[in-house]
Design a protein around this motif. Structure first.
Motif, mmCIF file in Angstrom:
data_model
loop_
_atom_site.group_PDB
_atom_site.id
_atom_site.type_symbol
_atom_site.label_atom_id
_atom_site.label_comp_id
_atom_site.label_asym_id
_atom_site.label_seq_id
_atom_site.Cartn_x
_atom_site.Cartn_y
_atom_site.Cartn_z
ATOM 1 N N ALA A 32 0.818 -1.212 0.000
ATOM 2 C CA ALA A 32 0.000 0.000 0.000
ATOM 3 C C ALA A 32 0.850 1.260 0.000
ATOM 4 C CB ALA A 32 -0.935 0.000 1.213
ATOM 5 N N LEU A 33 2.084 1.162 0.515
ATOM 6 C CA LEU A 33 2.953 2.336 0.568
ATOM 7 C C LEU A 33 3.463 2.738 -0.808
ATOM 8 C CD1 LEU A 33 5.085 1.509 3.742
ATOM 9 C CD2 LEU A 33 3.216 3.155 3.566
ATOM 10 N N VAL A 50 -2.062 6.706 -4.303
ATOM 11 C CA VAL A 50 -3.198 7.124 -3.470
ATOM 12 C C VAL A 50 -3.309 6.158 -2.298
ATOM 13 C CG1 VAL A 50 -5.679 7.545 -3.374
ATOM 14 C CG2 VAL A 50 -4.406 8.087 -5.462
ATOM 15 N N SER A 51 -3.365 6.699 -1.085
ATOM 16 C CA SER A 51 -3.441 5.863 0.104
ATOM 17 C C SER A 51 -4.783 5.146 0.169
ATOM 18 C CB SER A 51 -3.265 6.723 1.358
ATOM 19 O OG SER A 51 -3.566 5.978 2.526
ATOM 20 N N PRO A 52 -4.798 3.872 0.589
ATOM 21 C CA PRO A 52 -6.075 3.153 0.707
ATOM 22 C C PRO A 52 -6.977 3.740 1.791
ATOM 23 C CG PRO A 52 -4.289 1.872 1.656
ATOM 24 C CD PRO A 52 -3.652 3.027 0.937
ATOM 25 N N ILE A 53 -6.391 4.521 2.719
ATOM 26 C CA ILE A 53 -7.199 5.092 3.795
ATOM 27 C C ILE A 53 -7.364 6.604 3.619
ATOM 28 C CG2 ILE A 53 -6.689 3.276 5.459
ATOM 29 C CD1 ILE A 53 -4.562 5.088 6.689
ATOM 30 N N SER A 54 -7.112 7.117 2.405
ATOM 31 C CA SER A 54 -7.348 8.531 2.125
ATOM 32 C C SER A 54 -8.805 8.884 2.487
ATOM 33 C CB SER A 54 -7.086 8.804 0.648
ATOM 34 O OG SER A 54 -7.368 10.141 0.337
ATOM 35 N N PRO A 55 -9.073 10.046 3.093
ATOM 36 C CA PRO A 55 -8.219 11.232 3.265
ATOM 37 C C PRO A 55 -7.345 11.234 4.509
ATOM 38 C CG PRO A 55 -10.420 11.741 4.019
ATOM 39 C CD PRO A 55 -10.470 10.321 3.513
ATOM 40 N N VAL A 56 -7.270 10.117 5.247
ATOM 41 C CA VAL A 56 -6.315 10.065 6.355
ATOM 42 C C VAL A 56 -4.909 10.247 5.767
ATOM 43 C CG1 VAL A 56 -5.361 8.640 8.204
ATOM 44 C CG2 VAL A 56 -7.811 8.558 7.690
ATOM 45 N N PRO A 86 0.046 7.030 4.007
ATOM 46 C CA PRO A 86 1.300 7.778 4.104
ATOM 47 C C PRO A 86 1.159 9.180 3.509
ATOM 48 C CG PRO A 86 1.392 6.282 2.262
ATOM 49 C CD PRO A 86 0.097 5.982 2.970
ATOM 50 N N TYR A 87 2.131 10.027 3.760
ATOM 51 C CA TYR A 87 2.092 11.393 3.258
ATOM 52 C C TYR A 87 2.070 11.371 1.727
ATOM 53 C CZ TYR A 87 3.192 16.381 2.966
ATOM 54 O OH TYR A 87 3.147 17.728 2.711
ATOM 55 N N PRO A 88 1.288 12.251 1.112
ATOM 56 C CA PRO A 88 1.238 12.267 -0.364
ATOM 57 C C PRO A 88 2.624 12.349 -0.990
ATOM 58 C CG PRO A 88 -0.461 13.703 0.543
ATOM 59 C CD PRO A 88 0.378 13.241 1.709
ATOM 60 N N LEU A 121 -6.372 -5.541 1.621
ATOM 61 C CA LEU A 121 -4.915 -5.417 1.696
ATOM 62 C C LEU A 121 -4.292 -6.722 2.176
ATOM 63 C CD1 LEU A 121 -4.463 -1.835 3.244
ATOM 64 C CD2 LEU A 121 -4.368 -2.525 0.833
ATOM 65 N N PRO A 122 -3.112 -7.057 1.700
ATOM 66 C CA PRO A 122 -2.452 -8.301 2.140
ATOM 67 C C PRO A 122 -2.012 -8.224 3.592
ATOM 68 C CG PRO A 122 -0.965 -6.997 0.791
ATOM 69 C CD PRO A 122 -2.293 -6.315 0.719
#
Length: 592
Positions: free
Chosen positions: A376-377, A381-387, A390-392, A500-501
Motif C-alpha cells: 500500500a505504501l 493514493v493511500s487506501p485510507i485517504s483522506p487520512v 502515508p504522506y502524499p 490489503l495483504p
C-alpha cells in the motif's frame, strides 16, 4: 631552515602529489584531476569521487603541510599527471586557479573543465586584505580561531573531512569548538596558509588572469567548460567571476543559489560532466546499482530530510572479524561481492527507520539497497485517504529508491539484482503500528520462511537493532485496535483495508492516533550486528531464526542503555543548536 656554512638558508620542499582514488580505474578509464581548495588535503570537497570513479580514473591533488610548490610547478605537475592522453580537470576556489592554469597552459590535454567558485577574483575580494594577517596571529590565537573563522570560507564545518572522528562527548559546545579549532590549525599550519595564500591564490590568480588577457583564438575545450558559482558565496564574488570567465572563454555558467563558497560537495559532478563529454561506465561496473541522487526532489523527501535532522540518527556497526563496534556503517559488508546480503531487524513506530538506513548505506557505499515495504505504501493514493498516511508522494519516493512490495518474489529479485542485497523488516506494519505498551517488542511471523530462503540462496544475514522512535515520537492515545473498535471510523478503516495483504497476525494498515512529546522527538540509534549464515547453525532454520530475534533484542537493550549516556539524546533544542552551530552531527556515546 638548514645551515650552509655560517648562514641559514631556506630548504624548499615539494610535497605535492596526486592520490589515485580507485586503483581499479588506473588505465581503465579517462583521467579526471581534482584540485582542492586552500586546505590542500584532498579530503574536502571530494564527496563526488565515488560516483566519478565509475566513469573516470579520479586523481586528487594533495599538498603536504611543508609543500612550497609554486603555481607554475603545480601546473607542470598536473600536466605530467595527465600524460599524453589528457583528461577532465576540476577545481574549487584555490584549486580553480590551478585547474584554469593547467587548461590554459596545455589546452590540448583538457577534455573538459569544471571550476567552482574560482579564486581568480581574489584581488577584488575583501578577504584578500584580511587573509594575509591570519598566519601572523599569535599561535594560541591562531589555534583557537578556525571554528569561528570558517564562516569566512563560506560553509561551517567545511573542514570536517580533515579531522579524526572522536566518539568522546565534549563537556560543552565551547570545548568542542576549541578542540576542533586546534585540530584544524594543526592540519593547516600558519606557514602553509601563508604560502598558499601568497603563492597559489594571489600570485596564481594574477598569472591566470594575465594568460587570459594575452590569449588569442578559441580554446579547444571552451565549449566543454562549466563555471559553477555559489549564490551564497560571501568569500569571493563568484557569480560575477564565473560570468566574466564565461564571457572571456566561452562555456556555461551554473549558479547554485543556496550553495556557499565550499561547493563541490553540493553539486553533482557526474551530472555536470555528462552534459559536455560522453560518459561510459567502466566495463566491470556496467551491471552495478544505478546511481541515484540523494538530494530531496519532492515535498515528502524534504520532510524525511527534515525529520532526519530532528532525530539526528547515530549508526554503529560491528566488525565481521573482530566483533568490535565502531561509529558509522563502515563495518557493514557492502558492496556484496560474494553471497547476497539480507539486512534484517526491528521496525519502529511509523517506519522512518527504513529511509534512514537506506540513505546511510547509499552515502557510505554508493549502493542502493532495496527495501521491502507494505504494498500500500507504493501506491500513489493511500487506501485510507483522506487520512494523511502515508504522506502524499510517499509512493513515488519509495519507488525512486528501489523499494519493492513485501513478499518472497520481491526478496528473490532484490537479492539477484544489482545490489545483491535487501532490507527486510519481518514485523512489517505490525511493528510500524504498535499497540499501547508494545515499545520495542518484536512481532515477527512464527514461520522462519525468511531464513529458509536465505539458506537456499546461501545468503548472509546482517541483523540490526534500532531505537528512538517507539518511545520517542509521542504517547499513543488510540492504537489500531482502539480505532477499529470506534463506531463509524472503525467501519471506515475495515472497509478500506479489507483487501490489503497481511504478512503478520494483526498487521492492519491503521496508523495510531498519538500525542506528540512536549520536548520533541528523541534521538535515533542503529546497530548493525555481526553477519550470520545458515551454515553457522547447521542449516537449522528455526534455531537461526530464534538467534536472529535474540540478537536484535539484545541490541535494542544495549542501545537503550547506551543512550542514557548521550547528553543530546532527549534534548532536541540542545541537539539542533549544536548541529546548527558546528554543521555536523552532535556527539554521541561509544559502544566500543
Amino acid at each position: 631552515f638548514v645551515w650552509s656554512g655560517s648562514q641559514p638558508r631556506v630548504e624548499v620542499r615539494r610535497e605535492a602529489a596526486f592520490d589515485v582514488y580507485d586503483e581499479g580505474a588506473r588505465g581503465a578509464a579517462p583521467k579526471c584531476l581534482i584540485f582542492p581548495g586552500i586546505d590542500g588535503s584532498g579530503k574536502v570537497g571530494v564527496a563526488n569521487c565515488e560516483a566519478l570513479s565509475a566513469y573516470f580514473d579520479v586523481r586528487v591533488l594533495r599538498l603536504g603541510e611543508s609543500d612550497r610548490s609554486t603555481h607554475a610547478e603545480l601546473v607542470a605537475l598536473a600536466t605530467r599527471e595527465l600524460g599524453a592522453e589528457g583528461g577532465a580537470v576540476v577545481g574549487e576556489s584555490m584549486g580553480g586557479v590551478t585547474a584554469l592554469g593547467v587548461a590554459l597552459a596545455r589546452p590540448d590535454l583538457v577534455s573538459a573543465l569544471v571550476v567552482a567558485n574560482p579564486a581568480t577574483s581574489y584581488d577584488r575580494a575583501a578577504i584578500s586584505r584580511l587573509a594575509p594577517a591570519l598566519p601572523r596571529l599569535p599561535s594560541r590565537l591562531y589555534s583557537s580561531l578556525p571554528s569561528l573563522v570558517t564562516p569566512l570560507f563560506g560553509k561551517p564545518g567545511w573542514f570536517d573531512g580533515l579531522l579524526e572522528e572522536d566518539d568522546e562527548t565534549p563537556a560543552s559546545l565551547l570545548e568542542d569548538i576549541l578542540k576542533r579549532s586546534a585540530a584544524l590549525s594543526a592540519a593547516l599550519p600558519a606557514a602553509a596558509l601563508e604560502w598558499r595564500e601568497r603563492e597559489l591564490v594571489r600570485a596564481g590568480a594574477r598569472e591566470v588572469n594575465a594568460l587570459l588577457a594575452a590569449r588569442r583564438g578559441v580554446l579547444p575545450w571552451a565549449e566543454r567548460a562549466i563555471f559553477v558559482a555559489g549564490g551564497r558565496d560571501f568569500v569571493l564574488p563568484s557569480v560575477d567571476e564565473c560570468r566574466r570567465l564565461s564571457r572571456a572563454i566561452g562555456g556555461r555558467v551554473v549558479v547554485e543559489e543556496r550553495a556557499a563558497h565550499v561547493i563541490l560537495d553540493d553539486v553533482d559532478l557526474v551530472e555536470l560532466l555528462a552534459t559536455v563529454v560522453p560518459l561510459r561506465r567502466r566495463p566491470h561496473l556496467a551491471d552495478e546499482t544505478p546511481r541515484i541522487s540523494l538530494e530531496p526532489t519532492s515535498d515528502v523527501e524534504r520532510l524525511v530530510t527534515a525529520a532526519k535532522k530532528i532525530v539526528s540518527p547515530v549508526f554503529f556497526s560491528t566488525s565481521p572479524d573482530s566483533g568490535a563496534v565502531a561509529r558509522g556503517v563502515a563495518n557493514v559488508p557492502l558492496p556484496a561481492s560474494g553471497p547476497p546480503l539480507i539486512f534484517c531487524g526491528n521496525h519502529q513506530l511509523f517506519g522512518l527507520d527504513g529511509p534512514f538506513i537506506v540513505e546511510a548505506l547509499a552515502r557510505e557505499f554508493g549502493v542502493l539497497v532495496p527495501s521491502l515495504v507494505h504494498p500500500a505504501l507504493l501506491d500513489d493514493v493511500s487506501p485510507i485517504s483522506p487520512v494523511p498516511y502515508p504522506y502524499p508522494g510517499t509512493g513515488a519516493m519509495l519507488r525512486r529508491f528501489g523499494c519493492k512490495p513485501a513478499g518472497a518474489r520481491s526478496l528473490l529479485a532484490a537479492l539477484r539484482g544489482p545490489a545483491k542485497a535487501c532490507l527486510v523488516f519481518p514485523g512489517g506494519a505490525r511493528e510500524v503500528f504498535k499497540r499501547k505498551g508494545e515499545a520495542y517488542e518484536l512481532r515477527w511471523p512464527d514461520d522462519p520462511a525468511l531464513v529458509r530462503l536465505a539458506a537456499r540462496l546461501n545468503a548472509t544475514i546482517v541483523p540490526f537493532s534500532a531505537v528512538g522512535a517507539d518511545d520517542g515520537i509521542g504517547t499513543v492515545l488510540l492504537d489500531s485496535d482502539d480505532l477499529l473498535d470506534l463506531p463509524g471510523l472503525g467501519d471506515f478503516y475495515k472497509n478500506r483495508t479489507a483487501d490489503l495483504p497481511s504478512f503478520v497476525d494483526g498487521d492492519v494498515f491503521v496508523p495510531p492516533l498519538f500525542l506528540p512529546r512536549p520536548n520533541g522527538p528523541r534521538r535515533m540509534y542503529f546497530l548493525f550486528h555481526r553477519p550470520v549464515t545458515a551454515a553457522d547453525y547447521d542449516h537449522d532454520a528455526p534455531a537461526l531464526y530464534r538467534a536472529l530475534q535474540d540478537t536484535v533484542k539484545d541490541g535494542i537493550a544495549r542501545l537503550l542503555d547506551a543512550r542514557k549516556r548521550d547528553p543530546f539524546e532527549d534534548n532536541l533544542l540542545a541537539r539542533l543548536t549544536y548541529e546548527a552551530t558546528v554543521a555536523k552531527a552532535a556527539p554521541s556515546v561509544s559502544l566500543s
